[in-house]
Motif scaffolding. Structure first.
Motif, PDB file in Angstrom:
ATOM      1  N   PHE A   2      32.324  42.775  34.795  1.00 49.07           N
ATOM      2  CA  PHE A   2      32.773  41.735  35.836  1.00 49.07           C
ATOM      3  C   PHE A   2      33.789  40.672  35.142  1.00 49.07           C
ATOM      4  O   PHE A   2      34.567  40.333  35.635  1.00 49.07           O
ATOM      5  CB  PHE A   2      31.653  41.100  36.636  1.00 49.07           C
ATOM      6  CG  PHE A   2      31.114  41.854  37.752  1.00 49.07           C
ATOM      7  CD1 PHE A   2      29.745  42.084  37.835  1.00 49.07           C
ATOM      8  CD2 PHE A   2      31.886  42.899  38.602  1.00 49.07           C
ATOM      9  CE1 PHE A   2      29.188  42.733  39.197  1.00 49.07           C
ATOM     10  CE2 PHE A   2      31.600  43.373  39.484  1.00 49.07           C
ATOM     11  CZ  PHE A   2      29.886  43.633  39.669  1.00 49.07           C
ATOM     12  N   ALA A   3      33.007  40.183  34.179  1.00 53.07           N
ATOM     13  CA  ALA A   3      33.784  39.133  33.476  1.00 53.07           C
ATOM     14  C   ALA A   3      35.150  39.340  33.003  1.00 53.07           C
ATOM     15  O   ALA A   3      36.009  38.550  33.227  1.00 53.07           O
ATOM     16  CB  ALA A   3      32.811  38.572  32.365  1.00 53.07           C
ATOM     17  N   LEU A   6      37.511  39.889  35.695  1.00 54.11           N
ATOM     18  CA  LEU A   6      38.053  38.548  36.324  1.00 54.11           C
ATOM     19  C   LEU A   6      39.055  38.025  35.276  1.00 54.11           C
ATOM     20  O   LEU A   6      39.909  37.258  35.736  1.00 54.11           O
ATOM     21  CB  LEU A   6      36.779  37.625  36.432  1.00 54.11           C
ATOM     22  CG  LEU A   6      36.888  36.475  37.500  1.00 54.11           C
ATOM     23  CD1 LEU A   6      37.050  37.254  38.728  1.00 54.11           C
ATOM     24  CD2 LEU A   6      35.626  35.857  37.367  1.00 54.11           C
ATOM     25  N   VAL A  10      42.540  36.741  36.191  1.00 52.30           N
ATOM     26  CA  VAL A  10      43.044  35.348  35.977  1.00 52.30           C
ATOM     27  C   VAL A  10      44.422  35.324  35.123  1.00 52.30           C
ATOM     28  O   VAL A  10      45.312  34.878  35.377  1.00 52.30           O
ATOM     29  CB  VAL A  10      41.994  34.546  35.203  1.00 52.30           C
ATOM     30  CG1 VAL A  10      42.535  33.121  34.711  1.00 52.30           C
ATOM     31  CG2 VAL A  10      40.769  34.321  36.275  1.00 52.30           C
ATOM     32  N   TYR A 176      56.980  35.328  59.841  1.00 50.51           N
ATOM     33  CA  TYR A 176      57.517  35.895  61.412  1.00 50.51           C
ATOM     34  C   TYR A 176      58.765  36.129  61.203  1.00 50.51           C
ATOM     35  O   TYR A 176      59.593  35.442  60.820  1.00 50.51           O
ATOM     36  CB  TYR A 176      57.006  34.844  62.456  1.00 50.51           C
ATOM     37  CG  TYR A 176      55.417  34.616  62.610  1.00 50.51           C
ATOM     38  CD1 TYR A 176      54.851  35.375  63.805  1.00 50.51           C
ATOM     39  CD2 TYR A 176      54.696  33.666  62.034  1.00 50.51           C
ATOM     40  CE1 TYR A 176      53.819  34.996  64.145  1.00 50.51           C
ATOM     41  CE2 TYR A 176      53.581  33.688  62.243  1.00 50.51           C
ATOM     42  CZ  TYR A 176      52.883  34.343  63.460  1.00 50.51           C
ATOM     43  OH  TYR A 176      51.539  34.144  63.749  1.00 50.51           O
ATOM     44  N   GLU A 191      57.942  46.428  59.627  1.00 52.20           N
ATOM     45  CA  GLU A 191      56.608  46.614  58.762  1.00 52.20           C
ATOM     46  C   GLU A 191      57.271  47.233  57.465  1.00 52.20           C
ATOM     47  O   GLU A 191      56.688  46.746  56.481  1.00 52.20           O
ATOM     48  CB  GLU A 191      55.466  47.204  59.450  1.00 52.20           C
ATOM     49  CG  GLU A 191      54.275  47.325  58.574  1.00 52.20           C
ATOM     50  CD  GLU A 191      53.057  47.198  59.319  1.00 52.20           C
ATOM     51  OE1 GLU A 191      52.997  47.421  60.678  1.00 52.20           O
ATOM     52  OE2 GLU A 191      52.192  46.272  58.900  1.00 52.20           O
TER      53      GLU A 191
ATOM     54  N   PHE B   2      32.161  32.520  34.785  1.00 57.05           N
ATOM     55  CA  PHE B   2      32.792  33.353  35.780  1.00 57.05           C
ATOM     56  C   PHE B   2      31.901  34.671  36.254  1.00 57.05           C
ATOM     57  O   PHE B   2      31.683  34.837  37.453  1.00 57.05           O
ATOM     58  CB  PHE B   2      33.991  34.072  35.220  1.00 57.05           C
ATOM     59  CG  PHE B   2      35.211  33.156  35.296  1.00 57.05           C
ATOM     60  CD1 PHE B   2      35.387  32.211  36.250  1.00 57.05           C
ATOM     61  CD2 PHE B   2      36.168  33.222  34.399  1.00 57.05           C
ATOM     62  CE1 PHE B   2      36.410  31.288  36.523  1.00 57.05           C
ATOM     63  CE2 PHE B   2      37.234  32.271  34.132  1.00 57.05           C
ATOM     64  CZ  PHE B   2      37.682  31.573  35.354  1.00 57.05           C
ATOM     65  N   ALA B   3      30.984  35.109  35.428  1.00 52.52           N
ATOM     66  CA  ALA B   3      30.271  36.343  35.789  1.00 52.52           C
ATOM     67  C   ALA B   3      29.273  35.682  36.583  1.00 52.52           C
ATOM     68  O   ALA B   3      28.811  36.641  37.505  1.00 52.52           O
ATOM     69  CB  ALA B   3      29.731  36.990  34.363  1.00 52.52           C
ATOM     70  N   LEU B   6      30.117  35.141  39.914  1.00 52.32           N
ATOM     71  CA  LEU B   6      30.317  36.400  40.603  1.00 52.32           C
ATOM     72  C   LEU B   6      29.093  37.056  41.078  1.00 52.32           C
ATOM     73  O   LEU B   6      29.316  37.842  41.957  1.00 52.32           O
ATOM     74  CB  LEU B   6      31.350  37.436  39.737  1.00 52.32           C
ATOM     75  CG  LEU B   6      31.914  38.398  40.529  1.00 52.32           C
ATOM     76  CD1 LEU B   6      33.230  37.684  41.069  1.00 52.32           C
ATOM     77  CD2 LEU B   6      32.613  39.342  39.329  1.00 52.32           C
TER      78      LEU B   6
END
Lengths: 321, 321
Positions: A2-3, A6, A10, A176, A191, B2-3, B6
């Motif tokens: 996960f780290a 992330l 970033v 818009y 679109e 961060f981990a 999360l």
């Protein structure tokens, strides 16, 4: 894991922040002013900060996001459709102007004035379910070509304006279209061409009705004008559909004057932008005269109102995608 | 760091997924059917999956999201405003029905029929800039109280429907109001009451115009009806503003029949819901008769069309927030 994901995200964001958000804009004052405005409204520590929910940006279509010469592309579609309907059923051609449209006689069509042009739009855009109409416009866009550039019409869109739309959306603006052109006509390609979904298109419209046809619930396009989204109609259309005064407005003709005037008169930071067609080599050069995209008040009053007049020839490094 | 953030976010999401999304709904078939539908359209592996951009949910307002007896609350506002305008300037009361409104004479008002009611709405909702109108409605909501419950009108909203709106939004639906009531009137409280922003309100509307008043660009509400967003008008209003056929529709009266019919006839999974007012103890009990919220076709044809008829007394554990 996960780290790491992330950190990667970033890093990507940081890269994006330093990348040029408007690569097809030259390094002129125009680009600097746009970026300074966006920086100001997105800086949470600045007095000029605007909350994302109020970052409403509206753009005219013809002459602002795509080209509009020799005549509005929607009129060319209407003429094409009348020719097809007249072939299927000659009785459909009930007037001289419809007969001229079926024959592709542009001289007679243009001489018929606003009344004739509206008759062409009315006859070519009604008596058809909305879904079928959208499919027909898409089908036409797939095969029709512009008379002088030979390009598909939906490729005659301005790369610098596509970048501006993306840049604003990346900065949490909602974008818009607010066009004098037809609501359904524009939805048929907005679109795909601009990444603008159907609920973010505001335009002129014929009447519509709801009918159950052979057991099938259907919304049908009917004759007669329901709303003209031009000039004084643009602020009215924006109020009706968005309910907020935009903070960023782009247009190119005096049909956009009132929406720029209204939006930029609001409190807090506001940005008015006019695309000035100065580029006969890469696109077209026109402003004060002519039957399409006439621009007088914007040139005369816009600079004093703080609006940016974009000089296509000088401010854009490329025109088409 | 961060981990850890999360992991915490993932834990929160997991908790939310197991929490009851509709705590004010009893454990009846109604709740089970709603949840099964939402599970089906949000399960990326299911045949019933619908992409978030197409998760459009629309709801009527009067009688569906808030109460509507003894008469539409908007009419009560209109009568109040006419009394105030008549006090400032008695010449404003140009007809018997306006004089009756100023005097709070409900008998004469109701006897005046649709023509009289429209005159009250027209006179009380026009001749005023949109911004001032919104402020006036909010001011009125702050002090007015319902004649029988003594509650503020904007607290007579249905807690189970608030939960349904939140649940749908949590599952990436976009929620709209599609009401026969007034566009600007509803916008005055919809964001605070329902978390529905102005661009997601579709309603009936008087004419509007753009004017520069003493140098100030202004959108003004004018007399005369521009659009009636009721019955056949509802699919037309949805097409004009959203441009997609909703997959979830909630209503309570035959004014909602056509939008339910149109939406639920579309391809793929669709959900039609009718709030049936069966609860004289906690709210009101009414359906086939009466001048407000009349419901016949929905009860007669809805079940065969697969629509859920919500029985307020049995299906809701509480009514008000």
């Amino acid at each position: 894991m996960f780290a790491r994901t992330l950190t990667f995200a970033v890093a990507l964001t940081a890269t994006a922040a330093f990348a040029d958000p408007l690569p097809s804009w030259n390094d002129t004052d125009a680009k600097a002013r746009i970026i300074a405005f966006v920086d100001g409204v997105t800086d949470a520590d600045a007095d000029t900060y605007v909350t994302p929910a109020d970052r409403i940006a509206v753009f005219d279509n013809d002459g602002t996001l795509w080209a509009e010469l020799p005549v509005y592309f929607q009129l060319i579609y209407g003429i094409d459709r009348i020719a097809r309907l007249g072939k299927e059923n000659p009785d459909f051609l009930t007037s001289d102007v419809l007969k001229a449209a079926a024959a592709g006689d542009m001289e007679t069509i243009m001489a018929s004035g606003e009344k004739g042009l509206l008759e062409i739009i009315d006859a070519s855009h009604s008596g058809v379910p909305v879904d079928e109409f959208l499919a027909d416009v898409r089908d036409w866009l797939g095969r029709a070509r512009h008379p002088s550039t030979d390009m598909p019409y939906d490729e005659m869109i301005y790369q610098p304006m596509l970048e501006l739309l993306s840049y604003l959306r990346d900065e949490d603006f909602t974008t818009y279209i607010v066009s004098g052109g037809g609501l359904h006509f524009i939805r048929a390609f907005a679109e795909e061409a601009y990444n603008i979904p159907p609920n973010q298109v505001i335009g002129s419209a014929l009447n519509s009705s709801y009918k159950v046809i052979d057991g099938v619930p259907t919304v049908v396009k009917d004759p007669g004008i329901a709303f003209i989204d031009d000039k004084e109609g643009k602020p009215v259309g924006i109020d009706a559909k968005i309910g907020k005064r935009p903070i960023f407005v782009g247009g190119n003709s005096d049909g956009d004057f009132q929406m720029l005037e209204w939006a930029t008169a609001g409190e807090g930071p506001r940005f008015g932008l006019i695309v000035h067609h100065t580029d006969a080599d890469r696109e077209f050069a026109y402003d004060r005269d002519g039957h399409v995209g006439t621009l007088n008040r914007g040139l005369d009053e816009g600079p004093d109102l703080g609006w940016l007049i974009v000089d296509m020839a000088n401010d854009w490094s490329s025109v088409w995608p």
